[in-house]
Structures are given as C-alpha cells and as structure tokens.
Design an enzyme around this catalytic site. Sequence first.
Site, mmCIF file in Angstrom:
data_model
loop_
_atom_site.group_PDB
_atom_site.id
_atom_site.type_symbol
_atom_site.label_atom_id
_atom_site.label_comp_id
_atom_site.label_asym_id
_atom_site.label_seq_id
_atom_site.Cartn_x
_atom_site.Cartn_y
_atom_site.Cartn_z
ATOM 1 N N GLU A 167 53.763 76.875 49.755
ATOM 2 C CA GLU A 167 54.693 75.957 49.095
ATOM 3 C C GLU A 167 53.973 74.875 48.304
ATOM 4 O OE1 GLU A 167 54.930 76.909 52.237
ATOM 5 O OE2 GLU A 167 56.919 77.812 52.516
ATOM 6 N N PHE A 169 65.322 75.550 65.318
ATOM 7 C CA PHE A 169 64.157 76.261 64.782
ATOM 8 C C PHE A 169 63.940 75.880 63.314
ATOM 9 C CE2 PHE A 169 62.354 80.084 62.650
ATOM 10 C CZ PHE A 169 61.090 79.985 63.206
ATOM 11 N N GLN A 170 62.744 75.506 62.978
ATOM 12 C CA GLN A 170 62.361 75.093 61.624
ATOM 13 C C GLN A 170 63.191 73.935 61.094
ATOM 14 O OE1 GLN A 170 61.997 78.684 59.160
ATOM 15 N NE2 GLN A 170 59.841 78.826 59.760
ATOM 16 N N LYS A 228 72.213 75.349 55.593
ATOM 17 C CA LYS A 228 72.486 76.776 55.409
ATOM 18 C C LYS A 228 73.983 77.047 55.282
ATOM 19 C CE LYS A 228 70.575 81.153 57.042
ATOM 20 N NZ LYS A 228 69.750 81.811 58.076
ATOM 21 N N MET A 235 31.692 64.479 44.044
ATOM 22 C CA MET A 235 32.018 63.066 43.833
ATOM 23 C C MET A 235 31.698 62.247 45.075
ATOM 24 S SD MET A 235 32.904 60.922 41.631
ATOM 25 C CE MET A 235 33.919 61.422 40.245
#
Lengths: 587, 196
Positions: free
Chosen positions: A76, A138-139, A188, A502
């Site tokens: 993602e 869940f999630q 959902k 760097m």
Amino acid sequence: METLDIKKSASGAKPATPAAKPAETKSISGSEAVLEALLAEGVDVLFGYPGGAIMPIYDALYDYQDKLQHILVRHEQGGIHAAQGYARTSGKVGVVFATSGPGATNLVTGLADAMIDSTPLVAVTGQVFASLLGTDAFQETDVINITTPVTKWNYQVTDATEIPAILAKAFYIARTGRPGPVLIDITKNAQIQKFDYQGYTPCHHVRSYRPKPIIRKEYIEQAAKLINAAAKPFVLFGQGIILGSAEKEFKAFIEKAGLPAAATILGLSSLPTTHPLHVGMLGMHGNYAPNVLTNECDVLIAIGMRFDDRVTGRLDKYAKQAKVIHLDIDPAEIDKNVKAEVPVWGDCKETLPLLTALVEKKSHDEWLGKFRELEKKEVEQVIYPELNPTSEQLTMGEVLKSLNELTGGKAVIVTDVGQHQMVACRYATFTDTKSNVTSGGLGTMGFGLPAAIGAKYGAPDRTVVAIIGDGGIQMTIQELGTIMQFGAAVKILILNNQFLGMVRQWQQLFNDKRYSFVNITSPDYVAVAKGYHIEAARIDARADLKTALKTMLDHPGAYLLEVMVGKENNVFPMVPQGCSVSEIRLS
Amino acid sequence: MSKQEFTITVYTENQIGLLNRIAIMFSRRKINIESLNTSPSEVEGIHRFTIVINEFEDVVRKLCRQIEKQVEVLKAYFNTNDELIWQEMALYKVPTDEIAEKVKVERLLREYGARAVVIRKDYTVFETTGHREETDRLIKALEPFGLIEFVRSARVAIIKDSNGFHEKLKEFEASEPGEELIENEYLDKASEVFTM
C-alpha cells in the site's frame, strides 16, 4: 445533520440543471457509487491493493475495468507514493485504494508525505462493518484518528447514501486551495448497501472552507512599491507556482522587474533551469550564490514557498536585513517562520499578474552579476570537479551531466531521498514544468520507485527517470513487481555508493567519522531486475557511462541501470545544521 | 513578552472527529490545555469551542491560523482575559452533619455566592459560579469541614467586542465572500483586530 449540510453545500452553489437528472434515479450499491464518483471526477488511473474490508468495492471494480485502469501495487505504501507521483506529473488528484487495518496503516507515510508536500490525493480505505466498529474486529484500526494529523480532511462513511456527496467534497478539498491528501474510510456495510442514486453533483463550495483568501489590492500595491524601490530584490519560488499553474505568470513577473530568482527543491522545473534569471536552488545543499545573497538582498519576495528549515538554516540569522514579501495561498504560512512585511494572500496565478502590472520594467544587472560572480566560485570549487572528476570512480554529478545531455532536460526526474537526491536536484536540467518529483518535506526514503511508476501514468508520453540510491531502492524494491505486471516504462537509475551516503556524510563531518550502521549491502540488482523480467545492466567505468545511459533511455520498456559511484563522495555546498545560510560551506 | 492566559473561541461545524483534530493542534506543540468546553453557539448547528491555554501571543496567533485552516472550522478568535466575560462552575460535596453543626458555614456560603443543589442526610452539594479565584477560595473555605468531592467545569466565555456569528456565517455561506470581510487586515489595522 452533517450529511445534510454536505449535501446542501455540495449542491448549493452551482445546482446541476434540474431537468437533466430526475429520470436517471436508479438503485446502486455504495461501491458502485464510489466508482461513479471517480469517473465523474475524471479519474482514469488509480492504484491500490484489495483486502477483506474493501472487497465490495473491488467486486464493483470488476465491471469498471474498461473505464478505470487499476494498477495493482505490491504494498500500500507503493500505492500511495504512485498516486503522489501521478498527481505531481499530471496535476490531477491521485487516487489510492486500500483495505482496513494494515492496508490503511501502510498508507500513513504517503499521507504524511502528501500533506507536507501539498499533493492532492483521495485515499479510499475499506473499514469493518459499522456494527463492529470499536470491537477490535479483524483488521479493524481507528484509521480516522490515526490519519487525522496527516490529512487535509478525513471522513468515515457508514451509510451508502452519503457516498456521492462525500466523495465530491473529498475531491474538491483535495485539489482546491493548498492541495492535500483526503482520506475516506468506508465501512463494509456502506459499500454493500443499495440506495437510490440520483447522479453525481460535483462540489463547488463548503461553507466552513475557504480555499482562496481574498486578494487585497493594498498589499499588492505595497508589494509593488517595495519591489520598485529595491536595489537588490531577490525572489524565492516554490511549488506554489506549479500547484497554481502559474509558470507563465511567474516568468512574466520576474522578467518585467528583472528579478533574480532561486527555487526551493519543490519549486524546481517551474522555471526552465537555463533561464537567465534562474540563479539556482536554495537550501542546505543548494547553490552558493542564492544562499549567501539571501543575507544581502534588500527585498525578499517569497512565492508559494514556506520557509522550511532546510531552506532557512538558522532562523534568527536569516535575511534579517531584508523586507519580506510573502505570496501564499495558505494564510497559516504567513509569519509562520519568517515575518512578512507585506503578506500577499491569494492564489499566485491571480496575484502575480496584479503585481506584474504594478512593477516597473527594470533590470538589476549589477545585482544579478553578484550572483554570477559567486556562482563562478561554486563552479570552480564544487561543480566543475564534480562534473569532470579526475578520480577513477564515477561521481553522481557526472552521471547527471551525461543524463542531461541525452534527455536535453526534457525528462521527468523522480528521486528518492539522500545524497543522490541532492545531486540530482542540483545538476538536473529542466526545460518543462512538473518535471521534478521528489519527497521534499518528509524526506521519505522508498518514495522514488513507486512515485516514478505513478509519474509515468501521469505523463505517459514523457521519459521518466527514477534516480534512487542503494538504500532507498531496497525500501520499496517490491514495486518492480508492479512494473513487471503493468509495464510502466520507468528508467531506474541506481546510484550505488555502497553506503547510506547522506547519513555517512554527516557522520564524517560531525561525528568524527564514526560510521554507525551506514554500511549497507546490496543484492545483485541486475539479477533482481531480471527476476522481475526487467532489462538491466550495471556499470562502474566512466567509459561505459554514456552508452549505458543511452541504452537505458532507448530501451522501449522499463530498464534498470546500476551505476557504481565513489563510496565516500560528499555533497557540497552545505549549510551545516544550526548555521546561517551565509555560512554555507564549499568543502 | 511573556506567556499569559488566552481564551481561544472556535466556531465549527458539528462534526465527529473535529474535537480530536483541534486537540492535536495543541498536543503536537506540547501545549497544555487548561480548560476546554464545547457547546452550541448562538447559531443553530454551529458549535463553539472555548479553549484556555497559557502561551505567548505569537504562538497563539499561529495556532489560531492553523486551527482555522481545518476544513470544518469556520473561525478561530483569541482573546486575553480583559477582552472577555467568563465564568466557571464548580460543585462541592460536603458531609451534611458537619455543615449542620457549624452554623458559620451558611454565612460562608452566602459570602461566596454559593447555593445548595442537593441536601441529603449524608451529604450536601453546593454550587458556585465565578472566576477561578472565586471557586478556588470556596474550596479553601470548605476544606476544614471535610470536602468529599470537588469538580469544576471548563471556562465558558463571551467576547465583549463580538457581534455574534450570524452575520459572519452569511459570508461563509456565500461562495464569493464580500469585500468587507474582516480578514487579512491585521497589518494596517492591527489595533482593531482581535482575530487573525
């Protein structure tokens, strides 16, 4: 209550012609409404990754594949950086889809990056059923609260009827005013829910949100007066020029008043690099002249830039002698870091022509000569040796020099973060606007590769070169899979110095060369690329440089070129942290 | 210039999550909120936050601009105490037998403008409204009689110079605001302007 307000404001200002709509009322799902909104907003490409809580939207997407191109990324974070790259080269709103929980939390770095670099994005995340909110389902994560500080606006939809108006508001907020990321979290049940769809009405007004401050003529007049009276005026320009599509207006302004102008890192490419009034880049690793002369100018005109600490160095020793004119669309930027004598609030596309009309036609040859004089010093001590090295090992600068010669400055240069980024921004030439895509404010390593993929979709006819270090490439290297599957013809140029360069440079200069965990090893990038069916090569000799770059650019598809460069080369000039811009070091 | 008490008045849409969006503006800068109140305002559907902090004026000014930048915020004002009428309410629970025995208490209460909200066999709840010092003084006065519980509300404040938000809201509702808008004005009319 809020829903009603939004509907009112979304349709309030410019009502759609009432006769056209009513017959079209039909029952669709919340998911379909999301995709209809994207189509209505002119979205053609989006990036995303499916998962449980966003499955209904992906199910609807199955039937929209001919109208909406969905690029399946490998992570993602890659999705949101790609959306950023797309937005930066196309000037349109980037769109990314992710599922709830880990999908959404993986967006956070990209949201923060887009927030600080003012990139217009709409992120749509799936969320667990509304009935499960707060139950540690869940999630389930509290995405709205996690993303609040890193979004311009966010909203959780729990009812499908809200979707058209909320998405209209999301796009409107993302692209107007000072652009930024907007996140819409959709439960959902709302994705599944069928409702009576009455068509899509774009949003033109939100009563609590004023994208553009009102332009005050008196400030324009005061600013013009200061500029006309100035002996040593100096312009600093930022991404505001690009975001406001004000490149022409800006050029006309500096040309009429004969003003030397220096770019912030995100302002690069809004004015062609070779323009006679372009005096280089500001900041910690910017050019010598604009940094030193910031502390000598009498009027400092800042346009669409925000005086980041990497630009100002030590604030209490920054341009204290100068009267500051600050043009910005965001009132909160005025006086935030540097006190403005004259605040010119407004969209610079509108304010610049007003200012141009009032400034006298002038040239400041002697003052401009001072920039050229200091530039000569930088060329002698830094630029010439970097571009024409006598060392056996290649320098990053000479790679850029050869690249410029081959692209003619026409390419989109996407960079990651670190030494290669500073070198690329210092030495790349730009002829066209929207050609420099980099993570400026947040400094996100791993930005480069996915952003380049998005940049290519945003500007399909242009050559896109992703310049990335051996550290950053390993943070999001999985996106090679996205290139493999969807074929974005991105040229990946890895500048490998076998160090986190760097940080190593700082450790060398400020920590007595105590190299603490900067010694990073690399896989065989050519083998990795070939594993992803991407053509690749590796060079370490000067003699091969030009041919290798040419092969990369001429190759019809994606190509990875790894160039081995000097291990312990440093980027100069440098304004050490805590120092004034005039204390810039050439070595 | 030193830190002083500022009251920030924020007019907002009535939106879930906005309290968090505003609160994190303070916590991000490690500024302690002394008191925070949310309530309806004089305009239906518009919420009003009243936030008290101790800070430098410069910081408060920047903070208000950042707050105002939030999409659902209509306007943020900041004021010093002399520009406000404000009150806080406090409740005190004391044992009734102690109170009943010591008659002095009643006089004490009259002195502090308190009133009894509940009187039961076991305890009595008093209420008083006023500035911080006044409600504090009553705590001191009640402590010897066995103060069981004490709670004080957030500050609510009225801006002396304000004409309310009705007119202002009309400007926001118009998509093209008029010239009279009291914004961008702090430079040439600094003394008159109490907002950003």
